[in-house]
Write a protein that holds these residues in place. Structure first.
Motif, mmCIF file in Angstrom:
data_model
loop_
_atom_site.group_PDB
_atom_site.id
_atom_site.type_symbol
_atom_site.label_atom_id
_atom_site.label_comp_id
_atom_site.label_asym_id
_atom_site.label_seq_id
_atom_site.Cartn_x
_atom_site.Cartn_y
_atom_site.Cartn_z
ATOM 1 N N LEU A 173 49.037 21.012 -48.170
ATOM 2 C CA LEU A 173 49.611 21.488 -46.911
ATOM 3 C C LEU A 173 48.499 21.656 -45.882
ATOM 4 O O LEU A 173 47.488 22.303 -46.153
ATOM 5 N N ALA A 174 48.700 21.053 -44.719
ATOM 6 C CA ALA A 174 47.769 21.211 -43.598
ATOM 7 C C ALA A 174 48.466 21.976 -42.482
ATOM 8 O O ALA A 174 49.573 21.609 -42.078
ATOM 9 N N VAL A 175 47.833 23.041 -42.005
ATOM 10 C CA VAL A 175 48.317 23.760 -40.832
ATOM 11 C C VAL A 175 47.328 23.483 -39.708
ATOM 12 O O VAL A 175 46.118 23.713 -39.856
ATOM 13 N N ILE A 176 47.841 22.948 -38.613
ATOM 14 C CA ILE A 176 47.008 22.462 -37.511
ATOM 15 C C ILE A 176 47.225 23.324 -36.281
ATOM 16 O O ILE A 176 48.372 23.597 -35.897
ATOM 17 N N ASP A 177 46.111 23.740 -35.661
ATOM 18 C CA ASP A 177 46.191 24.539 -34.436
ATOM 19 C C ASP A 177 45.398 23.831 -33.344
ATOM 20 O O ASP A 177 44.243 23.417 -33.564
ATOM 21 N N LEU A 178 45.983 23.661 -32.167
ATOM 22 C CA LEU A 178 45.286 23.045 -31.047
ATOM 23 C C LEU A 178 44.322 24.057 -30.443
ATOM 24 O O LEU A 178 44.718 25.157 -30.059
ATOM 25 N N ASP A 179 43.059 23.667 -30.380
ATOM 26 C CA ASP A 179 42.006 24.589 -29.933
ATOM 27 C C ASP A 179 42.151 24.912 -28.451
ATOM 28 O O ASP A 179 42.271 24.012 -27.615
ATOM 29 N N HIS A 180 42.139 26.219 -28.143
ATOM 30 C CA HIS A 180 42.158 26.716 -26.759
ATOM 31 C C HIS A 180 43.284 26.079 -25.945
ATOM 32 O O HIS A 180 43.104 25.666 -24.796
ATOM 33 N N PHE A 181 44.457 26.021 -26.563
ATOM 34 C CA PHE A 181 45.608 25.445 -25.881
ATOM 35 C C PHE A 181 46.006 26.280 -24.663
ATOM 36 O O PHE A 181 46.474 25.741 -23.648
ATOM 37 N N LYS A 182 45.794 27.592 -24.732
ATOM 38 C CA LYS A 182 46.143 28.464 -23.600
ATOM 39 C C LYS A 182 45.332 28.092 -22.363
ATOM 40 O O LYS A 182 45.846 28.131 -21.234
ATOM 41 N N LEU A 183 44.062 27.711 -22.572
ATOM 42 C CA LEU A 183 43.241 27.307 -21.442
ATOM 43 C C LEU A 183 43.802 26.045 -20.790
ATOM 44 O O LEU A 183 43.774 25.897 -19.575
ATOM 45 N N LEU A 184 44.321 25.137 -21.612
ATOM 46 C CA LEU A 184 44.931 23.918 -21.066
ATOM 47 C C LEU A 184 46.158 24.274 -20.230
ATOM 48 O O LEU A 184 46.323 23.773 -19.113
ATOM 49 N N ASN A 185 46.991 25.160 -20.754
ATOM 50 C CA ASN A 185 48.188 25.566 -20.009
ATOM 51 C C ASN A 185 47.811 26.253 -18.703
ATOM 52 O O ASN A 185 48.407 25.991 -17.648
ATOM 53 N N ASP A 186 46.829 27.157 -18.777
ATOM 54 C CA ASP A 186 46.430 27.918 -17.581
ATOM 55 C C ASP A 186 45.793 27.020 -16.535
ATOM 56 O O ASP A 186 45.927 27.263 -15.322
ATOM 57 N N THR A 187 45.099 25.984 -16.979
ATOM 58 C CA THR A 187 44.372 25.112 -16.055
ATOM 59 C C THR A 187 45.278 24.068 -15.415
ATOM 60 O O THR A 187 45.218 23.813 -14.206
ATOM 61 N N TYR A 188 46.134 23.441 -16.228
ATOM 62 C CA TYR A 188 46.892 22.286 -15.751
ATOM 63 C C TYR A 188 48.389 22.542 -15.606
ATOM 64 O O TYR A 188 49.106 21.711 -15.037
ATOM 65 N N GLY A 189 48.868 23.652 -16.148
ATOM 66 C CA GLY A 189 50.287 23.972 -16.049
ATOM 67 C C GLY A 189 51.035 23.648 -17.333
ATOM 68 O O GLY A 189 50.579 22.875 -18.174
ATOM 69 N N HIS A 190 52.197 24.251 -17.469
ATOM 70 C CA HIS A 190 52.960 24.133 -18.717
ATOM 71 C C HIS A 190 53.536 22.740 -18.943
ATOM 72 O O HIS A 190 53.740 22.344 -20.094
ATOM 73 N N GLN A 191 53.783 21.987 -17.883
ATOM 74 C CA GLN A 191 54.291 20.631 -18.070
ATOM 75 C C GLN A 191 53.258 19.761 -18.782
ATOM 76 O O GLN A 191 53.587 19.001 -19.703
ATOM 77 N N ILE A 192 51.995 19.897 -18.378
ATOM 78 C CA ILE A 192 50.919 19.157 -19.052
ATOM 79 C C ILE A 192 50.773 19.658 -20.482
ATOM 80 O O ILE A 192 50.528 18.875 -21.411
ATOM 81 N N GLY A 193 50.962 20.970 -20.656
ATOM 82 C CA GLY A 193 50.927 21.525 -22.012
ATOM 83 C C GLY A 193 52.003 20.929 -22.890
ATOM 84 O O GLY A 193 51.761 20.569 -24.051
ATOM 85 N N ASP A 194 53.212 20.793 -22.334
ATOM 86 C CA ASP A 194 54.307 20.177 -23.090
ATOM 87 C C ASP A 194 53.994 18.722 -23.416
ATOM 88 O O ASP A 194 54.260 18.242 -24.525
ATOM 89 N N ASP A 195 53.431 18.012 -22.451
ATOM 90 C CA ASP A 195 53.066 16.609 -22.689
ATOM 91 C C ASP A 195 52.039 16.507 -23.813
ATOM 92 O O ASP A 195 52.077 15.567 -24.622
ATOM 93 N N CYS A 196 51.132 17.454 -23.866
ATOM 94 C CA CYS A 196 50.128 17.484 -24.928
ATOM 95 C C CYS A 196 50.789 17.673 -26.291
ATOM 96 O O CYS A 196 50.468 16.954 -27.253
ATOM 97 N N LEU A 197 51.720 18.600 -26.395
ATOM 98 C CA LEU A 197 52.417 18.850 -27.664
ATOM 99 C C LEU A 197 53.209 17.624 -28.107
ATOM 100 O O LEU A 197 53.240 17.291 -29.296
ATOM 101 N N ILE A 198 53.825 16.941 -27.148
ATOM 102 C CA ILE A 198 54.597 15.737 -27.467
ATOM 103 C C ILE A 198 53.678 14.633 -27.987
ATOM 104 O O ILE A 198 53.986 13.951 -28.963
ATOM 105 N N ALA A 199 52.519 14.474 -27.343
ATOM 106 C CA ALA A 199 51.578 13.436 -27.751
ATOM 107 C C ALA A 199 51.021 13.705 -29.149
ATOM 108 O O ALA A 199 50.903 12.787 -29.972
#
Length: 316
Positions: A173-199
């Motif tokens: 079992l692998a549990v994966i966490d995106l590093d400093h994802f909150k910084l990405l959301n705060d910098t670029y907005g939640h739409q870019i954050g959603d696009d990141c999760l989809i990718a």
């Protein structure tokens, strides 16, 4: 006219349900047009004289051949004949080479001239069943990423754990966490954050293609991959490749102290299920390893093999 046999037969032949009437011994005494037509359309060898067939014998033969629903149908009919049950219902699959189909069989008794008979009807419920399955599929999918959600992950992990327990095979079992994802959301907005999760989710699907492999959104910016029948060595190769592919996406995250693009950390554990360990032990260990990976600098895999008396650990 209402009392004539022809009138009653015409009524029964106009009904879409497949209907047969049997006697107490299981002998078929009547079938309607829908029953005969279904047999003809599905290459049934009995297309002319159904009265020579015994329905219970057909069910028993199917049961002996390993057909679970044949056994259930036979037992259910016998329970009504023996007056142990007032009636009997059974939903069952009846798939063809071209389509999926489901039916509900109903058995109910009646008496005529002091002789007992039993009406067996088969109603096509495929449309309802497909609708239910579509709703169920949606309930098991994450709305944003279209991979399995946490609820489905828990259910599938339990199923895979039991299979590996039976076969005495390892599960990773692998549990994966995106590093400093909150910084990405705060910098670029939640739409870019959603696009990141989809990718990232689209990448995960490429790492869960084998039988027993499952990827899921674990929660927020966390994901999980189940690799059944897979050793830590094999899973470690996959995990490192996954981290590299996430890096190669080059999703900007300029405020991250690790790199100016999105990276991830992974907690990876291998267990061979036994009667002592449980799925929650697997999850807890993977979570602990993820924490270690994050505490030791992120953008890496922290892994462990759990064996009954000892453990082997490494960080990469």
């Amino acid at each position: 006219m209402e009392d004539s046999d022809d009138f009653l037969r015409l009524i029964l032949d106009s009904i879409a349900e497949n209907i047969a009437v049997i006697d107490e011994g299981g002998g078929i005494r009547f079938v309607n047009h829908s029953w005969s037509q279904f047999g003809s359309d599905n290459a049934c060898s009995i297309t002319q004289d159904w009265s020579k067939m015994n329905y219970l014998s057909v069910c028993d033969s199917a049961a002996l051949a390993g057909d679970e629903f044949g056994m259930l149908a036979g037992n259910g009919i016998k329970s009504v004949i023996d007056q142990k049950e007032a009636y009997f219902n059974l939903e069952y699959p009846c798939h063809s080479n071209n389509e999926q189909r489901w039916f509900i069989m109903r058995v109910s008794p009646f008496e005529l001239n002091k002789e007992r008979f039993f009406v067996i009807s088969h109603q096509d419920v495929t449309e309802r069943k497909l609708a239910e399955k579509a709703v169920e599929k949606l309930a098991r999918r994450d709305g944003l990423t279209n991979i399995y959600n946490r609820r489905a992950f828990d259910e599938i992990l339990s199923e895979q754990w039991q299979q590996c327990l039976t076969l005495k095979q390892p599960i990773s079992l692998a549990v994966i966490d995106l590093d400093h994802f909150k910084l990405l959301n705060d910098t670029y907005g939640h739409q870019i954050g959603d696009d990141c999760l989809i990718a990232v989710s689209a990448l995960l699907k490429n790492f869960a293609r084998r039988t027993g492999d499952v990827c899921a959104r674990y929660g927020g910016e966390e994901f999980a991959v189940i690799w059944s029948y897979t050793t830590l060595l094999e899973a470690l190769v996959l995990s490192k490749a996954l981290l590299e592919e996430i890096r190669q996406l080059k999703i900007p995250n300029e405020r991250s102290p690790i790199a100016p693009y999105m990276t991830a950390s992974i907690g990876l554990v291998e267990m061979t299920p036994n009667r002592i360990l449980e799925t929650r032990d697997l999850i807890a260990q993977a979570d602990d390893l993820l924490y270690q990976a994050k505490e030791s600098g992120r953008n890496k895999v922290s892994s462990l093999i759990v064996v009954p008396s000892s453990a082997v650990e490494n960080q990469n």
